[in-house]
Design an enzyme around this catalytic site. Structure first.
Site, PDB file in Angstrom:
ATOM      1  N   LYS A 225       0.844  -1.200   0.000  1.00  0.00           N
ATOM      2  CA  LYS A 225       0.000   0.000   0.000  1.00  0.00           C
ATOM      3  C   LYS A 225       0.878   1.249   0.000  1.00  0.00           C
ATOM      4  CE  LYS A 225      -3.673   2.237   2.621  1.00  0.00           C
ATOM      5  NZ  LYS A 225      -4.632   2.167   3.717  1.00  0.00           N
ATOM      6  N   GLU A 231      10.442  -4.759   4.559  1.00  0.00           N
ATOM      7  CA  GLU A 231      10.564  -6.153   4.121  1.00  0.00           C
ATOM      8  C   GLU A 231      10.277  -6.286   2.636  1.00  0.00           C
ATOM      9  OE1 GLU A 231       8.865  -4.982   6.684  1.00  0.00           O
ATOM     10  OE2 GLU A 231       8.848  -6.377   8.384  1.00  0.00           O
ATOM     11  N   GLY A 289      -5.003  -2.090   4.764  1.00  0.00           N
ATOM     12  CA  GLY A 289      -4.226  -3.237   4.290  1.00  0.00           C
ATOM     13  C   GLY A 289      -4.900  -4.570   4.579  1.00  0.00           C
ATOM     14  N   ARG A 290      -5.416  -4.722   5.785  1.00  0.00           N
ATOM     15  CA  ARG A 290      -5.998  -6.015   6.162  1.00  0.00           C
ATOM     16  C   ARG A 290      -7.412  -6.193   5.597  1.00  0.00           C
ATOM     17  NH1 ARG A 290      -4.904  -2.616  10.205  1.00  0.00           N
ATOM     18  NH2 ARG A 290      -6.547  -1.804  11.548  1.00  0.00           N
ATOM     19  N   GLU A 375      -5.008  -6.844  14.524  1.00  0.00           N
ATOM     20  CA  GLU A 375      -4.507  -5.515  14.158  1.00  0.00           C
ATOM     21  C   GLU A 375      -5.642  -4.488  14.226  1.00  0.00           C
ATOM     22  OE1 GLU A 375      -2.730  -4.410  10.168  1.00  0.00           O
ATOM     23  OE2 GLU A 375      -0.867  -4.746  11.218  1.00  0.00           O
ATOM     24  N   HIS A 406      -5.169 -33.592  17.406  1.00  0.00           N
ATOM     25  CA  HIS A 406      -4.077 -34.436  17.896  1.00  0.00           C
ATOM     26  C   HIS A 406      -2.956 -33.601  18.487  1.00  0.00           C
ATOM     27  CE1 HIS A 406      -5.947 -37.991  16.146  1.00  0.00           C
ATOM     28  NE2 HIS A 406      -6.372 -37.132  15.230  1.00  0.00           N
ATOM     29  N   LYS A 530       9.186  -0.970  14.329  1.00  0.00           N
ATOM     30  CA  LYS A 530       9.807  -0.621  13.041  1.00  0.00           C
ATOM     31  C   LYS A 530      10.901   0.416  13.248  1.00  0.00           C
ATOM     32  CE  LYS A 530       5.669  -1.166  10.160  1.00  0.00           C
ATOM     33  NZ  LYS A 530       4.712  -0.504   9.264  1.00  0.00           N
TER      34      LYS A 530
HETATM   35  O1  F6P Z   1       3.035  -2.798   9.673  1.00  0.00           O
HETATM   36  C1  F6P Z   1       1.728  -3.182   9.542  1.00  0.00           C
HETATM   37  C2  F6P Z   1       1.247  -2.920   8.158  1.00  0.00           C
HETATM   38  O2  F6P Z   1       1.136  -1.564   7.933  1.00  0.00           O
HETATM   39  C3  F6P Z   1      -0.085  -3.608   7.887  1.00  0.00           C
HETATM   40  O3  F6P Z   1      -1.159  -2.907   8.361  1.00  0.00           O
HETATM   41  C4  F6P Z   1      -0.035  -3.756   6.418  1.00  0.00           C
HETATM   42  O4  F6P Z   1      -0.975  -4.680   5.942  1.00  0.00           O
HETATM   43  C5  F6P Z   1       1.391  -4.190   6.225  1.00  0.00           C
HETATM   44  O5  F6P Z   1       2.117  -3.462   7.190  1.00  0.00           O
HETATM   45  C6  F6P Z   1       1.970  -3.963   4.868  1.00  0.00           C
HETATM   46  O6  F6P Z   1       1.926  -2.625   4.502  1.00  0.00           O
HETATM   47  P1  F6P Z   1       2.135  -2.190   3.003  1.00  0.00           P
HETATM   48  O7  F6P Z   1       1.045  -2.784   2.192  1.00  0.00           O
HETATM   49  O8  F6P Z   1       2.097  -0.693   3.016  1.00  0.00           O
HETATM   50  O9  F6P Z   1       3.485  -2.700   2.554  1.00  0.00           O
END
Ligand code: F6P
Length: 566
Positions: A225, A231, A289-290, A375, A406, A530
């Site tokens: 987003k 990452e 995002g979620r 979240e 199990h 972060k």
């Molecule tokens: O750090 C949490 C978060 O902002 C989530 O809410 C989001 O889904 C994820 O990181 C990834 O964010 P982005 O789509 O901006 O890379």
């Protein structure tokens, strides 16, 4: 309470006094507390025995979902008190505000319009006076065009060979939704294409996705987003290097254009990364995002499924949206599930909630729900910043049945913790399951039904003794029961059914956030880690001292350096 009852939310009408009433000081909350104290001796066994209509009255059918709520610790009075609380906390008003595009995400000053992502093209949903539905469908059409190119093997890589492996790079909402839905709908996907979902900044994740990949036929879908997530950018940068090393050279725009597409709200960062924005699929700041995998974030999924099945899934979402928007709370499934969680968290000391799909393909569903729920509602301040004085979102967890039986079901049956659970199952296996394996489906579902029964009704000491169990073993073999489950059944796990299920949980989470008076649409809690990681990283790689580290972390960093360079 009726969904159409015009009860303006207190903040919106300036009625500060009403808005300021803390949840636990409301009469409706106290009434639930009193009701709970009379509940200690209430047994599900008795509730079922004394009421032949219980199952009928506590079963809801919405779209393709058949939902049995009867094995929950509720009576008609409980539902009535929960509906009173929902009315007092004006859940329906906040829902209406969300659906009409008000900026209900108060800390980020944003509208929350994921429901617009699955609205039919003729719908009109405005935010700031602007109808967003045409943009949604424009992007869907762009996605469909792209998906068809890949599916028909006419999307060619740099060397002229068709793409056959799609690697989705993203994290959190930019990974969990598409990855979960891809697994869930595997039987409907093009099995001639390969899909990988890379999220972890641990290089092993990307390595495993590429170890057997041919750069000439690999396409990366970089989903973020913000397009600034550490990452994702780290993995995408490495992926670009891997590709250009094999096929082109630094700055080979044609290679990047054929092998990278982006999904983002941030065109500037996408082009800074080197992806042409004509290969960008956009979404908007009003999609959290979620709550986003039904937007362009689901591009890899659409490639896998094809546009028509993706649209079927959106229609499934929409069925649940319509129900949530219009059904009275007494029969409104997201209200019922949401208020049940309020009841268990607030009055039964439930700290967690298990989601147990009896479906191999639904293996990633609990992980997806973890982000959606935790979240959203893992908050301890109210919408106006005051601390909450009550528990908010539970720990959500689970794995597919029968595997969990199990492993940890022992605790669910005989442990001291109270863990409400959702059992999710399907009457028919996936459409492509070979005939010789279809017979196992009854075995799978027999286990689902058995677990619901055992958890609810247990086995009394008398019953155990009557089986001839020696007296000293009777306590060990007694099952207390009274452990609540909700059973969600559908005919088959189709794209439409998945859409209905996801929307159901989205709206359940919404209802709970509204009652607890938290903002379910921000996630400030992820920021501190972060910031600290950025500060610590140079110390690990360059050996610098990091100012401001606590003694434990400083010692761990030191130990890490010694081990790393040994
Ligand atoms: O750090 C949490 C978060 O902002 C989530 O809410 C989001 O889904 C994820 O990181 C990834 O964010 P982005 O789509 O901006 O890379």
């Amino acid at each position: 309470m009726s969904a159409s009852t015009p009860l303006p939310r207190a903040e919106a009408t300036g009625d500060r006094a009403e808005a300021a009433i803390a949840l636990d000081r409301r009469d409706e909350w106290k009434a639930l507390g009193e009701h709970r104290s009379g509940f200690d001796s209430t047994r599900l066994r008795d509730l079922f025995e004394s009421d032949p209509e219980r199952v009928d009255r506590n079963t809801q059918r919405v779209g393709d979902l058949h939902v049995d709520l009867s094995k929950n610790l509720v009576t008609d009075r409980t539902w009535q008190l929960l509906a009173d609380l929902a009315r007092a906390t004006r859940v329906a008003d906040l829902r209406d505000a969300m659906l009409r595009g008000d900026r209900i995400n108060v800390t980020e000053d944003r509208a929350v319009l994921h429901t617009a992502l699955r609205a039919p093209s003729e719908a009109v949903i405005r935010t700031d006076g602007h109808n967003v539905v045409p943009e949604v469908h424009r992007v869907l059409n762009h996605m469909a065009w792209f998906a068809e190119q890949v599916r028909s093997r006419t999307w060619l890589g740099r060397t002229g060979r068709a793409v056959t492996r799609v690697v989705n790079i993203g994290i959190g909402g930019s990974d969990l939704g598409p990855a979960m839905a891809y697994e869930a709908l595997r039987p409907y996907t093009d099995r001639g294409l390969e899909f990988r979902f890379v999220s972890n900044v641990d290089g092993a994740d990307l390595h495993e996705a590429l170890i057997d990949a041919d750069p000439a036929t690999t396409l990366f879908v970089v989903v973020s987003k913000t397009f600034t997530t550490q990452e994702t950018i780290a993995n995408a940068t490495e992926a670009k290097r891997w590709l250009l090393d094999a096929l082109g050279h630094e700055g080979d725009e044609e290679a990047v254009a054929r092998h990278f597409v982006a999904v983002s709200t941030n065109a500037d960062e996408v082009s800074r990364f080197g992806i042409d924005t004509s290969h960008m699929f956009e979404f908007w700041d009003w999609v959290g995002g979620r709550y986003s995998y039904d937007s362009a974030v689901g591009l890899s999924l659409m490639v896998a499924l094809g546009p028509e099945r993706f649209r079927e899934m959106l229609r499934g979402f929409h069925v649940m949206d319509e129900h949530f928007a219009t059904a009275p709370p007494e029969t409104n499934l997201p209200f019922l599930l949401g208020m049940l969680g309020v009841w268990y968290g607030g009055f039964h000391d439930a700290h967690s909630h298990a989601v147990l799909p009896y479906s191999h393909h639904m293996g990633r569903f609990p992980a997806y729900l973890q982000q959606l729920d935790m979240e959203s509602n893992g908050k301890s301040v109210q919408r106006d910043g005051r601390p909450v004085g009550w528990h908010t979102g539970p720990v959500v967890w689970g794995t597919p049945g029968t595997n969990g039986q199990h492993a940890y079901f022992q605790l669910l049956h005989q442990g001291t913790r109270f863990v409400p659970a959702d059992l999710i199952g399907f009457a028919r296996p996936g459409p492509d399951l070979p005939a010789h394996l279809r017979g196992q489906h009854d075995l799978l579902m027999a286990n689902l039904f058995a677990q619901g029964q055992a958890l609810a009704f247990g086995r009394t000491a008398d019953e155990v003794a009557a089986e001839g169990v020696p007296a000293h073993l009777v306590p060990h073999r007694t099952f207390p029961g009274n452990r609540p489950t909700t059973t969600i059944l559908a005919e088959q796990l189709t794209p439409a059914v998945l859409g209905q299920l996801v929307a159901l949980y989205e709206h359940k989470v919404f209802v709970q956030g509204a009652v607890w008076n938290v903002n379910s649409f921000d996630q400030w809690g992820v920021q501190l880690g972060k910031v600290l990681a950025k500060r610590v990283e140079p110390a690990l790689t360059e050996g610098e001292q990091v100012p401001g580290l606590d003694a434990s972390t400083a010692a761990l960093v030191e130990q890490y350096r010694r081990m790393r360079h040994r």
